[in-house]
Design a protein around this motif. Structure first.
Motif, PDB file in Angstrom:
ATOM      1  N   ARG A  48     -70.173   5.706  76.604  1.00 28.51           N
ATOM      2  CA  ARG A  48     -69.925   5.501  75.174  1.00 28.51           C
ATOM      3  C   ARG A  48     -70.208   6.728  74.326  1.00 28.51           C
ATOM      4  NH1 ARG A  48     -70.117   0.000  73.163  1.00 28.51           N
ATOM      5  NH2 ARG A  48     -70.558  -1.369  74.903  1.00 28.51           N
ATOM      6  N   ALA A  49     -71.478   7.130  74.328  1.00 28.57           N
ATOM      7  CA  ALA A  49     -71.909   8.154  73.379  1.00 28.57           C
ATOM      8  C   ALA A  49     -71.235   9.486  73.696  1.00 28.57           C
ATOM      9  CB  ALA A  49     -73.423   8.311  73.434  1.00 28.57           C
ATOM     10  N   TRP A  50     -71.290   9.832  74.959  1.00 27.93           N
ATOM     11  CA  TRP A  50     -70.818  11.157  75.357  1.00 27.93           C
ATOM     12  C   TRP A  50     -69.310  11.293  75.161  1.00 27.93           C
ATOM     13  CZ3 TRP A  50     -67.610  12.475  79.562  1.00 27.93           C
ATOM     14  CH2 TRP A  50     -67.501  13.841  79.784  1.00 27.93           C
ATOM     15  N   ASP A  75     -68.148   8.316  71.127  1.00 31.55           N
ATOM     16  CA  ASP A  75     -68.808   8.608  69.853  1.00 31.55           C
ATOM     17  C   ASP A  75     -68.524  10.040  69.425  1.00 31.55           C
ATOM     18  OD1 ASP A  75     -69.717   6.157  70.478  1.00 31.55           O
ATOM     19  OD2 ASP A  75     -71.855   6.622  70.406  1.00 31.55           O
ATOM     20  N   ARG A  76     -68.649  10.956  70.392  1.00 29.81           N
ATOM     21  CA  ARG A  76     -68.404  12.358  70.054  1.00 29.81           C
ATOM     22  C   ARG A  76     -66.975  12.576  69.607  1.00 29.81           C
ATOM     23  NH1 ARG A  76     -70.453  16.000  74.859  1.00 29.81           N
ATOM     24  NH2 ARG A  76     -68.269  16.468  74.602  1.00 29.81           N
ATOM     25  N   LEU A  77     -66.065  11.892  70.277  1.00 28.58           N
ATOM     26  CA  LEU A  77     -64.662  12.056  69.942  1.00 28.58           C
ATOM     27  C   LEU A  77     -64.357  11.558  68.525  1.00 28.58           C
ATOM     28  CD1 LEU A  77     -61.921  12.044  72.285  1.00 28.58           C
ATOM     29  CD2 LEU A  77     -61.592  10.309  70.613  1.00 28.58           C
ATOM     30  N   VAL A  78     -64.918  10.405  68.196  1.00 27.23           N
ATOM     31  CA  VAL A  78     -64.694   9.852  66.854  1.00 27.23           C
ATOM     32  C   VAL A  78     -65.274  10.793  65.802  1.00 27.23           C
ATOM     33  CG1 VAL A  78     -65.382   7.990  65.298  1.00 27.23           C
ATOM     34  CG2 VAL A  78     -64.498   7.449  67.569  1.00 27.23           C
ATOM     35  N   LEU A  79     -66.484  11.294  66.071  1.00 29.74           N
ATOM     36  CA  LEU A  79     -67.103  12.211  65.108  1.00 29.74           C
ATOM     37  C   LEU A  79     -66.248  13.455  64.914  1.00 29.74           C
ATOM     38  CD1 LEU A  79     -70.823  11.931  66.189  1.00 29.74           C
ATOM     39  CD2 LEU A  79     -69.852  11.213  64.007  1.00 29.74           C
TER      40      LEU A  79
END
Lengths: 97, 339
Positions: free
Chosen positions: B248-250, B253-257
């Motif tokens: 998820r985060a890696w 989340d990073r992609l959305v940010l």
């Protein structure tokens, strides 16, 4: 492996329209049409053997010709496209319709 | 190693997808817009009103191509699945282990999740300088990680995970670096339906990635529905959701940010219904999918196998590692942790 397939189908011989259509269809099963009578097919070795056999069955060796250019794995460095209708890279282009 | 095959996303409404010889053909209003050999495709994602011919359904099942349906807004609806692949013995071990000894794998996954959430925050600090709130949460996540390593039961572990996720999302807003960010206000995770743009994007991509993971699990012969951390629920791919935790985060989340911070996607790409549910415009959805797909081609070194592989194959790799662990070839399951 990437193979570039080009062909000339003569207007002579038995039912040339049919040969033309069948060759195009066989190539489309493995790759994309980049220009008229020019296809780029990215195939595994076994699929390649199969495709070749299909093409040899369809074409009439006395009047038609087939040419295969084996571009290998790093074919992306060896191909340039200029002008209209750039070809689709079926493995890498994002396919969002 | 397997070749990374492509995914086909169909978001145009009223398109018709069918089989022609060995190719997939997409048409809209009787006009052919794409023809592609099936061997290049691993999965097809249909969003909204997309008509799929019965022959293509069968053809996909035969060729191991995943075909999934989503609503126009990315909520998962259904997936077709061919004959179950792989070894039935492997699945028996999976059922047995998820029941009798789920803790070790679950712990590995949660630890990986916390580490990667933490690295997302650390990366932010490295790039944009220190912020007190974020530093505080990084410290707390470290504590959560230590806690997760010793939690004696699955329930305690789930509790720790919840706390860690709440900590992480409590400062997520700081990572959105768009001036005048009123449109991208984020107050914690919410879903079903998401009520702000960031949550809408996260939910959308979690759902797409989850489906990629299901397909990968299916590919190595595991049952995506029986998980270690997530309990069985009808229709839920629990094992896929387990593996999603580490990524998820890696990944998402990073992609959305990145998309928000680079202003590729703007607040005006979203609209809010009276119910509070936020939906994405078609252009935003496409931009997001494009970024997601492009990311799949980036190569990273796998932290465990030390092999270079495209990001798109990570779900497959994790599924294989999990299968080797279940077979007893690997003592522990190595989750994907990227620093």
């Amino acid at each position: 492996m990437m193979v570039l397939i080009t062909y000339d189908v003569s207007t002579e011989g038995n039912n040339p329209q049919k040969r033309l259509r069948q060759i195009a269809n066989a190539c489309l099963d493995c790759g994309v049409r980049v220009q008229y009578s020019v296809f780029e097919c990215e195939v595994t070795p076994d699929r390649w053997v199969q495709l070749q056999a299909q093409l040899f069955d369809i074409y009439d060796s006395s009047v038609d010709s087939l040419r295969f250019y084996k571009l290998g794995k790093n074919w992306r460095d060896r191909v340039e496209h200029h002008g209209a209708k750039p070809a689709l890279d079926i493995y890498q282009d994002t396919l969002i319709l | 190693m397997k070749k990374l095959q492509n995914s086909l996303f169909i978001t145009r409404q009223k398109s018709y997808v069918h089989k022609q010889r060995e190719t997939i053909v997409v048409e809209q209003e009787s006009e052919k817009i794409l023809q592609i050999p099936i061997h290049a495709i691993k999965s097809i994602f249909c969003f909204g009103n997309v008509i799929v011919s019965p022959f293509l359904l069968g053809f996909c099942a035969e060729n191991g191509v995943g075909l999934a349906f989503f609503t126009e807004y990315g909520r998962f609806l259904a997936r077709i699945q061919g004959p179950q692949s792989g070894n039935v013995l492997l699945r028996r071990i999976q059922y047995e282990k998820t029941k009798s000894a789920p803790l070790d794998v679950a712990r590995a996954i949660i630890a990986a999740k916390i580490v990667s959430s933490r690295s997302v925050l650390q990366r932010h600090i490295r790039n944009y300088g220190s912020q007190d709130d974020v530093v505080k949460v990084i410290g707390r996540l470290k504590h959560n990680l230590e806690q997760a390593r010793v939690d004696p039961s699955l329930d305690r572990l789930r509790g720790t995970e919840g706390v860690a996720a709440a900590n992480y999302f409590s400062v997520f807003q700081h990572l959105v670096r768009v001036e005048n960010d009123a449109g991208f206000a984020f107050n914690g995770r919410n879903k079903r339906p998401p009520t702000d743009p960031i949550n809408a994007m996260l939910s959308f991509l979690y759902s797409v990635l989850g489906n990629d993971i299901s397909a990968a699990l299916q590919g190595v012969g595991l049952d995506p529905q029986v998980g270690f951390l997530h309990t069985d629920r009808s229709g839920r791919d629990s094992l896929a959701m387990d593996l999603l935790e580490e990524l998820r985060a890696w990944w998402v989340d990073r992609l959305v940010l990145t998309q928000v911070n680079r202003r590729e996607i703007k607040a005006r790409d979203f609209s809010q219904a009276v119910s509070g549910a936020v939906t994405m415009s078609e252009s935003a959805r496409k931009a997001l999918l494009k970024a997601y797909q492009e990311k799949k081609h980036e190569e990273v070194e796998h932290p465990y196998t030390k092999e270079k592989l495209p990001i798109g194959l990570i779900p497959h790799m994790q599924a294989m590692l999990l299968a080797s662990h279940l077979r007893g070839d690997l003592e522990c399951y190595p989750p994907f942790v990227y620093r």
